[in-house]
Write an enzyme that holds these catalytic residues in place. Structure first.
Site, mmCIF file in Angstrom:
data_model
loop_
_atom_site.group_PDB
_atom_site.id
_atom_site.type_symbol
_atom_site.label_atom_id
_atom_site.label_comp_id
_atom_site.label_asym_id
_atom_site.label_seq_id
_atom_site.Cartn_x
_atom_site.Cartn_y
_atom_site.Cartn_z
ATOM 1 N N ASP A 100 31.652 56.870 5.239
ATOM 2 C CA ASP A 100 32.945 56.235 5.324
ATOM 3 C C ASP A 100 33.085 54.700 4.942
ATOM 4 O O ASP A 100 31.675 54.612 5.971
ATOM 5 C CB ASP A 100 33.885 57.097 6.740
ATOM 6 N N TYR B 125 42.778 56.723 7.606
ATOM 7 C CA TYR B 125 41.593 57.298 8.338
ATOM 8 C C TYR B 125 40.742 55.410 7.773
ATOM 9 O O TYR B 125 39.806 55.742 8.456
ATOM 10 C CB TYR B 125 40.446 58.322 7.285
ATOM 11 N N LEU B 126 41.485 54.689 7.706
ATOM 12 C CA LEU B 126 39.759 53.702 7.214
ATOM 13 C C LEU B 126 39.422 53.221 8.968
ATOM 14 O O LEU B 126 38.230 53.202 8.612
ATOM 15 C CB LEU B 126 41.304 52.388 7.296
ATOM 16 N N GLN C 123 30.398 61.483 0.936
ATOM 17 C CA GLN C 123 31.297 60.538 1.275
ATOM 18 C C GLN C 123 31.268 59.977 2.121
ATOM 19 O O GLN C 123 32.278 60.094 3.234
ATOM 20 C CB GLN C 123 32.780 61.784 0.802
ATOM 21 N N GLU D 190 37.865 53.486 12.156
ATOM 22 C CA GLU D 190 37.844 54.739 14.025
ATOM 23 C C GLU D 190 37.810 53.646 15.162
ATOM 24 O O GLU D 190 37.419 52.778 15.341
ATOM 25 C CB GLU D 190 36.463 54.904 13.753
ATOM 26 N N ASP E 63 44.461 56.480 -1.608
ATOM 27 C CA ASP E 63 43.543 57.774 -1.443
ATOM 28 C C ASP E 63 43.560 57.793 -0.004
ATOM 29 O O ASP E 63 42.963 56.671 0.910
ATOM 30 C CB ASP E 63 43.031 58.025 -2.530
ATOM 31 N N GLU F 118 49.095 57.466 0.671
ATOM 32 C CA GLU F 118 48.474 58.892 0.907
ATOM 33 C C GLU F 118 48.786 59.013 1.906
ATOM 34 O O GLU F 118 47.475 58.951 2.373
ATOM 35 C CB GLU F 118 47.213 59.680 -0.364
ATOM 36 N N ASP G 170 33.050 65.642 -5.337
ATOM 37 C CA ASP G 170 34.635 65.629 -5.392
ATOM 38 C C ASP G 170 35.390 65.182 -5.979
ATOM 39 O O ASP G 170 36.286 64.805 -6.478
ATOM 40 C CB ASP G 170 35.223 65.181 -3.927
HETATM 41 C C1 GLC Z 1 42.806 62.828 -1.046
HETATM 42 C C2 GLC Z 1 42.643 63.486 -1.964
HETATM 43 C C3 GLC Z 1 41.369 64.758 -2.537
HETATM 44 C C4 GLC Z 1 39.876 64.146 -1.843
HETATM 45 C C5 GLC Z 1 40.556 62.981 -0.869
HETATM 46 C C6 GLC Z 1 39.199 62.582 -0.153
HETATM 47 O O1 GLC Z 1 42.880 63.793 -0.401
HETATM 48 O O2 GLC Z 1 43.532 63.629 -3.130
HETATM 49 O O3 GLC Z 1 41.497 65.103 -4.105
HETATM 50 O O4 GLC Z 1 39.386 65.130 -2.230
HETATM 51 O O5 GLC Z 1 40.945 62.239 -0.997
HETATM 52 O O6 GLC Z 1 38.883 61.783 -1.015
#
Ligand code: GLC
Length: 535
Positions: free
Chosen positions: A171, A205-206, A169, A208, A201, A243, A62
């Site tokens: 969590d 979602y940290l 990825q 659940e 970022d 974000e 990613d």
């Molecule tokens: C955020 C980032 C994105 C990434 C995602 C997972 O949305 O902007 O680029 O793929 O998080 O980390």
């Protein structure tokens, strides 16, 4: 009662992808030393703060948002020493630097995950493991084009692990206090190095919890408040930018304070992206109707006095259509992504200029809205010169092509014979036509106009700090609002249509043209805009 503004409340941000910016060692990849060479460009442009996309060691599934080591720099980009040199060089030019902080997940290559899947202490509970893949069924899937579940089976551990993004990825388990402490350590490490804060970022979602959609949970806010308290105590000038791709009323709690009383100072994020505004700018423009923008702003709650929105036209991801209705999404796809290759997940993977058919007047118009609506503007690298994209590249890579510095070899980006991605070289957006050097020497270029927007923005605190008041005009294509700060009023006019529209304007100073306007009727040409300081 006015307080002195905090730096981030009046700042202009520049989102920068290091791999794309400047290659200093001829390996075809942009790097930190290359970026240092280009800092004067950013200082001259007038931005205040650079936001760096992830530069950590990573298998790059990613593009670096899959972190394999929170304490290092990816060898493509350089070393920790280079990172320190970058911060020093930026600070020497009065530029601040924030970087992505990925709290929610790591790469599956991270040693914590490798230990966790083997049940090695103390990492056994660092991730979210389960014997079934039926838990948290109400949580949506975000990368719908690639993932069919938020659970993936791990052979080694013999359990499923939870992931909101790619299955590479996993969590992190924020219910584990040790994980929370790790993140404090990571944050301190980079701020000790002089970093000015983080774009945090994917924060919704940290945690659940069963029976919820696993977004924006109270536990998540509680953790983030602790992070902020640590920063206030130890790094009072550093910021956290949130974000959270959510509706304004759901983003509001991320600023903290008292959501029902905007005079109470915020104690969570300093800044938060205003995601829902962004697609509505494009919607309003295409429809020639201000309502999508006016409606979302009316739905935007007041934020604490020490907070600021962050606004943007484009970023490194697809133009997200998560915060629109299903019908609006279909319409946006039809209008802005007619070729299926332009679509990704619930969004559109195109850059600003191609989205607007490379039409200069509409590119200016949206940028004008970016600088006059509330919130600190963020410019995505390359959009200040109207760079194009490459939809032949997979995922979001087509928006992450090399910066176009000049018309020479490799657009001045690199001396290598092979680059991490091809430079855009088509007839419309190719580097021979669209590049920094040409635009710096052309007084009517987009680049110099953006520079003028920034300079003007900086001299007018009302644009950064003012209240907003929408004014009625009988033509729905005319978007009229005032920004009001102390005794100052700036009247902002935007014609969202392809016809001239008449409007009665008060005696004022036209900030961009630097001329006075005596009260009367003016006709705003198609897609034109005015920033009028009311006298
Ligand atoms: C955020 C980032 C994105 C990434 C995602 C997972 O949305 O902007 O680029 O793929 O998080 O980390």
């Amino acid at each position: 009662m006015f307080q002195t503004p905090h730096w981030y409340q009046t700042a202009v941000f520049y989102e920068l992808y290091v791999r794309a910016f400047q290659d200093s060692d001829g390996d075809g990849q942009g790097d930190l030393q290359g970026m240092i060479q280009r800092l004067d460009y950013l200082a001259d442009l007038g931005v205040d703060c650079i936001w760096l996309l992830p530069t950590f060691p990573s298998p790059l599934v990613d593009d670096g948002y899959d972190i394999a080591d929170y304490y290092g720099v990816h060898p493509d980009y350089g070393s920790i020493a280079d990172f320190k040199a970058l911060i020093a060089a930026a600070h020497a030019r009065g530029l601040r630097v924030i970087a992505d902080l990925v709290l929610n997940h790591t790469s599956d290559q991270h040693p914590w995950f490798q230990a966790s899947r083997r049940r090695q202490e103390p990492y056994t509970d660092y991730y979210v493991w389960s014997d079934t893949d039926q838990k948290y069924a109400d949580a949506r899937i975000i990368f719908v084009d690639t993932e069919s579940s938020n659970w993936t089976w791990d052979e080694v551990r013999g359990q499923y692990f939870w992931h909101r993004f790619y299955s590479q990825q996993p969590d992190l388990n924020f219910d584990n206090p040790a994980v929370q402490e790790e993140m404090f350590k990571v944050a301190r490490y980079w701020m000790d190095m002089g970093l000015d804060g983080f774009r945090a970022d994917a924060v919704p979602y940290l945690f659940e919890r069963e029976g919820t959609n696993c977004e924006n949970l109270p536990e998540t806010h509680a953790f983030l408040k602790r992070l902020r308290a640590m920063m206030d105590a130890e790094y009072p000038d550093a910021i956290l930018l949130c974000e959270a791709n959510q509706w304004p009323e759901d983003v509001r709690p991320y600023f903290g304070g008292d959501p029902t009383d905007a005079s109470v100072p915020g104690d969570e994020f300093h800044m938060g992206f205003h995601f829902p505004l962004m697609p509505r700018l494009y919607m309003a423009l295409k429809r020639g109707d201000r309502s999508p923008v006016a409606d979302i702003m009316a739905r935007t709650p007041a934020i604490p006095p020490n907070s600021q929105w962050a606004t943007f036209l484009r970023n490194h991801d697809e133009l997200t259509l998560e915060m629109v209705t299903e019908a609006e999404r279909q319409w946006m796809w039809e209008q802005y992504a007619p070729d299926p290759r332009m679509r990704l997940n619930l969004g559109i993977r195109r850059r600003l200029a191609p989205l607007l058919d490379n039409d200069r007047s509409r590119i200016e118009l949206l940028n004008s809205l970016l600088f006059t609506l509330p919130g600190s503007p963020i410019i995505y690298y390359g959009d200040e010169i109207g760079m194009g994209d490459n939809i032949a590249l997979p995922d979001r890579n087509g928006l992450r092509t090399p910066m176009q510095w000049d018309a020479g070899f490799n657009a001045g980006f690199s001396t290598a014979s092979e680059l991490y991605a091809p430079i855009v070289a088509d007839r419309t957006y190719g580097y021979q036509r669209v590049n920094v050097a040409d635009q710096l020497s052309n007084p009517t270029s987009l680049l110099l106009l953006i520079q003028q927007f920034i300079t003007t923005y900086k001299t007018q605190p009302a644009l950064a700090l003012g209240d907003i008041r929408f004014l009625h005009h009988p033509d729905r294509a005319m978007l009229v609002f005032e920004r009001i700060y102390r005794r100052e009023r700036i009247l902002c006019l935007h014609n969202l249509s392809d016809r001239g529209i008449a409007i009665h304007a008060p005696a004022s100073h036209d900030l961009l043209a630097d001329v006075d306007w005596s009260e009367g009727v003016m006709t705003l040409p198609p897609y034109d805009y005015r920033w009028l300081k009311v006298l």
